[in-house]
Enzyme design. Structure first.
Site, mmCIF file in Angstrom:
data_model
loop_
_atom_site.group_PDB
_atom_site.id
_atom_site.type_symbol
_atom_site.label_atom_id
_atom_site.label_comp_id
_atom_site.label_asym_id
_atom_site.label_seq_id
_atom_site.Cartn_x
_atom_site.Cartn_y
_atom_site.Cartn_z
ATOM 1 N N ASP A 95 0.864 -1.186 0.000
ATOM 2 C CA ASP A 95 0.000 0.000 0.000
ATOM 3 C C ASP A 95 0.898 1.233 0.000
ATOM 4 O O ASP A 95 2.114 1.123 0.128
ATOM 5 C CB ASP A 95 -0.976 -0.033 1.176
ATOM 6 C CG ASP A 95 -0.270 0.017 2.521
ATOM 7 O OD1 ASP A 95 0.950 0.238 2.551
ATOM 8 O OD2 ASP A 95 -0.944 -0.174 3.550
ATOM 9 N N SER A 96 0.302 2.406 -0.133
ATOM 10 C CA SER A 96 1.112 3.609 -0.360
ATOM 11 C C SER A 96 1.538 4.315 0.918
ATOM 12 O O SER A 96 2.389 5.193 0.895
ATOM 13 C CB SER A 96 0.318 4.601 -1.210
ATOM 14 O OG SER A 96 -0.786 5.088 -0.457
ATOM 15 N N GLY A 97 0.923 3.958 2.045
ATOM 16 C CA GLY A 97 1.186 4.671 3.291
ATOM 17 C C GLY A 97 0.163 5.758 3.568
ATOM 18 O O GLY A 97 0.107 6.316 4.668
ATOM 19 N N GLY A 98 -0.668 6.065 2.579
ATOM 20 C CA GLY A 98 -1.665 7.130 2.732
ATOM 21 C C GLY A 98 -2.630 6.886 3.877
ATOM 22 O O GLY A 98 -2.903 7.780 4.685
ATOM 23 N N PHE A 99 -3.145 5.674 3.984
ATOM 24 C CA PHE A 99 -4.133 5.367 5.020
ATOM 25 C C PHE A 99 -3.518 5.432 6.412
ATOM 26 O O PHE A 99 -4.135 5.932 7.354
ATOM 27 C CB PHE A 99 -4.765 3.992 4.785
ATOM 28 C CG PHE A 99 -5.806 3.648 5.823
ATOM 29 C CD1 PHE A 99 -7.071 4.220 5.768
ATOM 30 C CD2 PHE A 99 -5.518 2.787 6.875
ATOM 31 C CE1 PHE A 99 -8.033 3.930 6.739
ATOM 32 C CE2 PHE A 99 -6.472 2.490 7.844
ATOM 33 C CZ PHE A 99 -7.728 3.063 7.772
ATOM 34 N N GLY A 218 -11.167 4.803 0.959
ATOM 35 C CA GLY A 218 -12.095 5.651 1.709
ATOM 36 C C GLY A 218 -13.388 4.980 2.102
ATOM 37 O O GLY A 218 -14.357 5.636 2.466
ATOM 38 N N ASP A 268 -8.210 -6.939 1.084
ATOM 39 C CA ASP A 268 -7.193 -7.189 2.102
ATOM 40 C C ASP A 268 -7.701 -6.634 3.422
ATOM 41 O O ASP A 268 -8.510 -5.716 3.437
ATOM 42 C CB ASP A 268 -5.884 -6.458 1.766
ATOM 43 C CG ASP A 268 -5.936 -5.004 2.228
ATOM 44 O OD1 ASP A 268 -5.379 -4.695 3.293
ATOM 45 O OD2 ASP A 268 -6.596 -4.173 1.555
ATOM 46 N N CYS A 306 -14.107 -27.712 8.477
ATOM 47 C CA CYS A 306 -12.970 -26.871 8.066
ATOM 48 C C CYS A 306 -11.727 -27.754 7.952
ATOM 49 O O CYS A 306 -11.475 -28.600 8.806
ATOM 50 C CB CYS A 306 -12.737 -25.753 9.076
ATOM 51 S SG CYS A 306 -11.273 -24.751 8.701
ATOM 52 N N CYS A 308 -8.541 -26.618 7.817
ATOM 53 C CA CYS A 308 -7.297 -25.957 8.227
ATOM 54 C C CYS A 308 -6.548 -26.815 9.252
ATOM 55 O O CYS A 308 -7.131 -27.713 9.881
ATOM 56 C CB CYS A 308 -7.576 -24.562 8.794
ATOM 57 S SG CYS A 308 -8.057 -24.518 10.540
ATOM 58 N N CYS A 311 -8.208 -26.891 12.793
ATOM 59 C CA CYS A 311 -9.446 -27.678 12.909
ATOM 60 C C CYS A 311 -9.210 -29.175 12.710
ATOM 61 O O CYS A 311 -9.937 -29.997 13.273
ATOM 62 C CB CYS A 311 -10.498 -27.160 11.924
ATOM 63 S SG CYS A 311 -11.178 -25.553 12.421
ATOM 64 N N HIS A 337 -6.417 -20.549 11.339
ATOM 65 C CA HIS A 337 -7.821 -20.843 11.025
ATOM 66 C C HIS A 337 -8.488 -19.674 10.293
ATOM 67 O O HIS A 337 -9.154 -19.867 9.267
ATOM 68 C CB HIS A 337 -8.626 -21.168 12.293
ATOM 69 C CG HIS A 337 -10.097 -21.210 12.019
ATOM 70 N ND1 HIS A 337 -10.718 -22.298 11.433
ATOM 71 C CD2 HIS A 337 -11.061 -20.256 12.142
ATOM 72 C CE1 HIS A 337 -11.993 -22.013 11.233
ATOM 73 N NE2 HIS A 337 -12.228 -20.783 11.661
#
Length: 371
Positions: A95-99, A218, A268, A306, A308, A311, A337
């Protein structure tokens, strides 16, 4: 321009906006819709790359803001880039770091040039701009870099949202001009707050630029879910069909199935690993808080059926015991899990679209799911 990362649309659902596709990257071809585990500081917390491969992880995400501050992007460049540094051999997005800068609140100052902020680690003054973010992401060397944007808080008045959205477009252009790495593609990020006309404007501004795909930013910033879905619908309709659409920061099953219904391909979120560390498991019925006393003598797996590692091998009672005893293995088992659950859920969605039964899948899932 030829992009290093391309999206191939395989099939559109005739009764919804759902899409089946493939994302072609320098590190392999991956199926969409997809969920991307988050490795904020160059690690998906508590898990090894091999464990991620075993659960079907395709693309993972890492964080420009955190890696810029520690260990520093030049160190990662010297290591041969993020793929080599953390030994993850499949797709990667930064990601860009903006958030993150947006999340600092009073500790940041936004100007046209960029954002001056204080490090959350040591309080030192730092600066991120479209050019710096792009330069850092080129050093990190993920397959996909994100344009540096200004995330609009909720609520925000129309004039603020419009000024901010226009700035995001100017910054996006600067990111593209600063970007030189040919084995990496860049996605633009749509903003616009909670205003349909600004969402449309942002899409139009960004689709005029040559991005390899589009992030939808946003959203999931505190607004009610129906409003998020409404804004999403006002965004995907203006995005090109031949480019990937990535809803940033959304990672609960109900939101994913609704966003796929509206034409989103990629997701994500830190949610699955973050709640795992608090003792919460994700299931097809909703959340299961394994720390609760009612599971003290429950010898069933977290979720019946499940596949995984947790489980297949351990009970709710055992995992509850690990949490009560503050054993790290408990955090690992629930992280395994929860990520397996979302990665497998995305696979179930892909199969439903392929078999022309996505609307029924969605309806059935939402009827049994408690948010």
């Amino acid at each position: 321009m030829k992009h290093a990362v391309t999206y191939e649309l395989i099939k559109e659902c005739s009764r919804s906006g759902a899409r089946l596709g493939r994302l072609h990257t320098p590190h392999g071809t991956f199926e969409t819709p997809m969920f991307m585990p988050v490795g904020t500081q160059a690690t998906v917390k508590t898990l090894a790359p091999e464990e991620l491969y075993d659960m079907g992880s395709q693309v993972i995400l890492s964080n420009t803001y955190h890696l810029f501050l520690r260990p520093g992007h030049e160190l990662v460049r010297k290591a041969g880039g993020l793929h080599k540094f953390m030994n993850y051999k499949r797709g990667m997005l930064t990601d860009s770091g903006g958030f993150q800068v947006f999340s600092l609140g009073a500790m940041r100052k936004i100007t046209e040039e960029g954002v001056m902020f204080r490090s959350h680690i040591d309080g030192s003054k730092q600066f991120l701009s479209p050019e710096v973010s792009t330069h850092v992401q080129e050093a990190l060397g993920a397959d996909i870099a994100m344009a540096f944007d200004e995330c609009i808080p909720y609520p925000a008045d129309f004039d603020y949202a419009k000024r901010s959205t226009n700035r995001t477009a100017r910054w996006a252009q600067r990111c593209l001009e600063a970007h030189t790495r040919e084995d990496q593609s860049m996605f633009g990020i749509v903003q616009g707050g909670m205003y349909p006309e600004l969402r449309k404007m942002s899409c139009q501004q960004l689709t005029e630029m040559d991005f390899a795909g589009y992030g939808i930013g946003g959203l999931s910033v505190g607004e009610p879910k129906p409003m998020m879905y409404d804004m999403l619908g006002h965004t995907t309709e203006y995005l090109p069909k031949d480019k990937a659409r990535y809803l940033m920061g959304v990672g609960t099953a109900d939101c994913i199935v609704e966003a796929v219904n509206l034409g989103v391909d990629m997701f994500d979120c830190v949610f699955p690993t973050r709640v795992a560390r608090n003792g919460t498991a994700m299931t097809h019925q909703g959340r299961l808080v394994v720390r609760n006393a009612m599971y003290a003598e429950d010898f069933r797996p977290i979720e019946e059926g499940c596949t995984c590692y947790a489980c297949r091998n351990f009970s709710r009672a055992y995992i509850r015991h690990l949490f009560k005893a503050e054993e790290i293995f408990g955090l690992r088992l629930l992280s395994i899990h929860n990520l397996h659950f979302l990665l497998h859920f995305a696979k179930e969605i892909r199969e439903a679209i392929a078999e022309d039964r996505f609307p029924e899948f969605r309806e059935n899932f939402l009827a049994n799911f408690k948010a």
